[in-house]
Scaffold this motif. Structure first.
Motif, PDB file in Angstrom:
ATOM      1  N   ASP A  32       0.568  -1.147   0.297  1.00 11.01           N
ATOM      2  CA  ASP A  32       0.159   0.118  -0.147  1.00 11.01           C
ATOM      3  C   ASP A  32       0.916   1.272   0.004  1.00 11.01           C
ATOM      4  O   ASP A  32       0.312   2.182   0.715  1.00 11.01           O
ATOM      5  CB  ASP A  32      -0.961  -0.111   1.146  1.00 11.01           C
ATOM      6  N   ALA A  34       0.904   4.149  -1.143  1.00  9.29           N
ATOM      7  CA  ALA A  34       0.224   5.097  -2.292  1.00  9.29           C
ATOM      8  C   ALA A  34       0.221   6.637  -1.899  1.00  9.29           C
ATOM      9  O   ALA A  34       0.914   6.843  -0.860  1.00  9.29           O
ATOM     10  CB  ALA A  34      -1.337   4.876  -1.770  1.00  9.29           C
ATOM     11  N   THR A  72       0.862  -4.472  -3.193  1.00  9.16           N
ATOM     12  CA  THR A  72      -0.770  -4.519  -2.819  1.00  9.16           C
ATOM     13  C   THR A  72      -1.138  -2.848  -3.006  1.00  9.16           C
ATOM     14  O   THR A  72      -0.575  -1.865  -2.882  1.00  9.16           O
ATOM     15  CB  THR A  72      -0.895  -5.048  -1.558  1.00  9.16           C
ATOM     16  N   ARG A  73      -2.308  -2.897  -3.272  1.00 10.92           N
ATOM     17  CA  ARG A  73      -3.155  -1.645  -3.467  1.00 10.92           C
ATOM     18  C   ARG A  73      -4.508  -1.811  -2.865  1.00 10.92           C
ATOM     19  O   ARG A  73      -5.160  -2.866  -2.861  1.00 10.92           O
ATOM     20  CB  ARG A  73      -3.423  -1.084  -5.012  1.00 10.92           C
ATOM     21  N   SER A  75      -8.389  -0.569  -3.180  1.00  4.45           N
ATOM     22  CA  SER A  75      -9.399  -0.100  -4.153  1.00  4.45           C
ATOM     23  C   SER A  75     -10.864  -0.258  -3.819  1.00  4.45           C
ATOM     24  O   SER A  75     -11.162  -1.456  -3.385  1.00  4.45           O
ATOM     25  CB  SER A  75      -9.205  -0.668  -5.678  1.00  4.45           C
ATOM     26  N   PHE A  96      -9.416   5.858  -1.127  1.00  8.28           N
ATOM     27  CA  PHE A  96      -9.114   4.767  -1.939  1.00  8.28           C
ATOM     28  C   PHE A  96     -10.236   4.413  -2.743  1.00  8.28           C
ATOM     29  O   PHE A  96     -10.096   3.461  -3.498  1.00  8.28           O
ATOM     30  CB  PHE A  96      -8.667   3.589  -0.998  1.00  8.28           C
ATOM     31  N   GLY A 103      -5.128   7.289  -4.570  1.00 10.19           N
ATOM     32  CA  GLY A 103      -4.967   5.693  -4.346  1.00 10.19           C
ATOM     33  C   GLY A 103      -3.649   5.238  -5.299  1.00 10.19           C
ATOM     34  O   GLY A 103      -3.398   3.920  -5.173  1.00 10.19           O
ATOM     35  N   ASP A 104      -3.205   6.075  -6.174  1.00 14.65           N
ATOM     36  CA  ASP A 104      -2.120   5.617  -7.094  1.00 14.65           C
ATOM     37  C   ASP A 104      -1.053   5.246  -6.362  1.00 14.65           C
ATOM     38  O   ASP A 104      -0.669   5.791  -5.186  1.00 14.65           O
ATOM     39  CB  ASP A 104      -2.041   6.672  -8.131  1.00 14.65           C
ATOM     40  N   PHE A 105       0.063   4.355  -6.851  1.00 15.79           N
ATOM     41  CA  PHE A 105       1.285   4.095  -6.410  1.00 15.79           C
ATOM     42  C   PHE A 105       2.190   5.417  -6.004  1.00 15.79           C
ATOM     43  O   PHE A 105       1.994   6.172  -7.250  1.00 15.79           O
ATOM     44  CB  PHE A 105       2.092   2.947  -7.185  1.00 15.79           C
ATOM     45  N   VAL A 117       0.240  -7.488  -8.852  1.00 10.80           N
ATOM     46  CA  VAL A 117      -0.344  -6.407  -8.081  1.00 10.80           C
ATOM     47  C   VAL A 117      -1.667  -7.258  -7.281  1.00 10.80           C
ATOM     48  O   VAL A 117      -2.474  -7.577  -8.004  1.00 10.80           O
ATOM     49  CB  VAL A 117      -0.852  -5.278  -8.933  1.00 10.80           C
ATOM     50  N   THR A 119      -4.965  -6.397  -5.212  1.00  8.28           N
ATOM     51  CA  THR A 119      -5.997  -5.480  -4.820  1.00  8.28           C
ATOM     52  C   THR A 119      -6.685  -5.994  -3.760  1.00  8.28           C
ATOM     53  O   THR A 119      -7.332  -7.093  -3.528  1.00  8.28           O
ATOM     54  CB  THR A 119      -6.964  -5.169  -6.067  1.00  8.28           C
TER      55      THR A 119
END
Length: 208
Positions: A32, A34, A72-73, A75, A96, A103-105, A117, A119
């Protein structure tokens, strides 16, 4: 001797804090990282620039050593319904929701084409995701964990990594939080119970 030293000594005396060590097939997991944590005006803004620099170094070392790097991200759907009670508990997670640039890297901590990646909607990178299956299929047994935040998603991910049978190695300087005290307290407890906490230098040594 500091209070932390006393607590560490007490843990060890009581049978906590053995080393897990690095297995035969490691990967780096970037949790994360971000823009939400770096942009002024974001409700999640935190002093994590040093952690970003350390994470970028760790990513570079892993790629140079041909060690897999996974990201990881978070969303969430507009309105955050898929965030459930977590979204209700932490309204700041609205940053997010799909379409938010926060929320972008973060720059330097973004995946390259072909890198995995994951989510997610909750704190742990394992909860409700394919991460465990991906790691197992790839034969990965160890995770160098970095990213944000130490007291939240890093702690949850490291704990779940252990519970899924992966060796969690949390890289101190490559993690960050809203306050240094939160960072240090959670690393101390992770080292005692769920993970090995490593310096960046030690992590780079192992990756090489």
């Amino acid at each position: 001797m500091t209070d932390s030293d006393d607590l560490i000594a007490d843990y060890r005396k009581s049978g906590f804090g053995e080393s897990l060590g690095c297995g035969r097939a490691p990967a780096v997991l970037v949790v994360d990282f971000a823009r939400a944590y770096l942009e002024d005006g974001s409700p999640l803004r935190a002093p994590v620039e040093d952690a970003l620099a350390a994470t970028v170094t760790l990513i570079g070392a892993a790629r140079a050593a041909e060690v897999p790097v996974l990201f990881t991200r978070v969303s969430l759907q507009p309105g955050g319904a898929d965030g459930g009670l977590f979204r209700r508990k932490v309204p700041a997670l609205r940053v997010f929701e799909e379409g938010s640039p926060l929320g972008d890297f973060a720059e330097g901590a973004a995946p390259r084409p072909g890198e995995t990646v994951v989510t997610k909607q909750y704190a742990s990178a394992f909860h409700g995701t394919s991460l465990a299956a991906t790691l197992t299929a790839s034969g990965i047994d160890t995770l160098f964990i970095c990213g944000l935040t130490t007291s939240g998603c890093i702690r949850a991910t490291a704990t779940d990594a252990l519970q899924h049978g992966f060796r969690p190695l949390v890289v101190d300087e490559a993690c960050g939080d809203r306050d240094r005290r939160l960072h240090e307290a959670n690393l101390l407890d992770l080292q005692a119970k769920y993970a090995d906490v490593l310096s960046l230098d030690r992590a780079l040594e192992l990756l090489r």
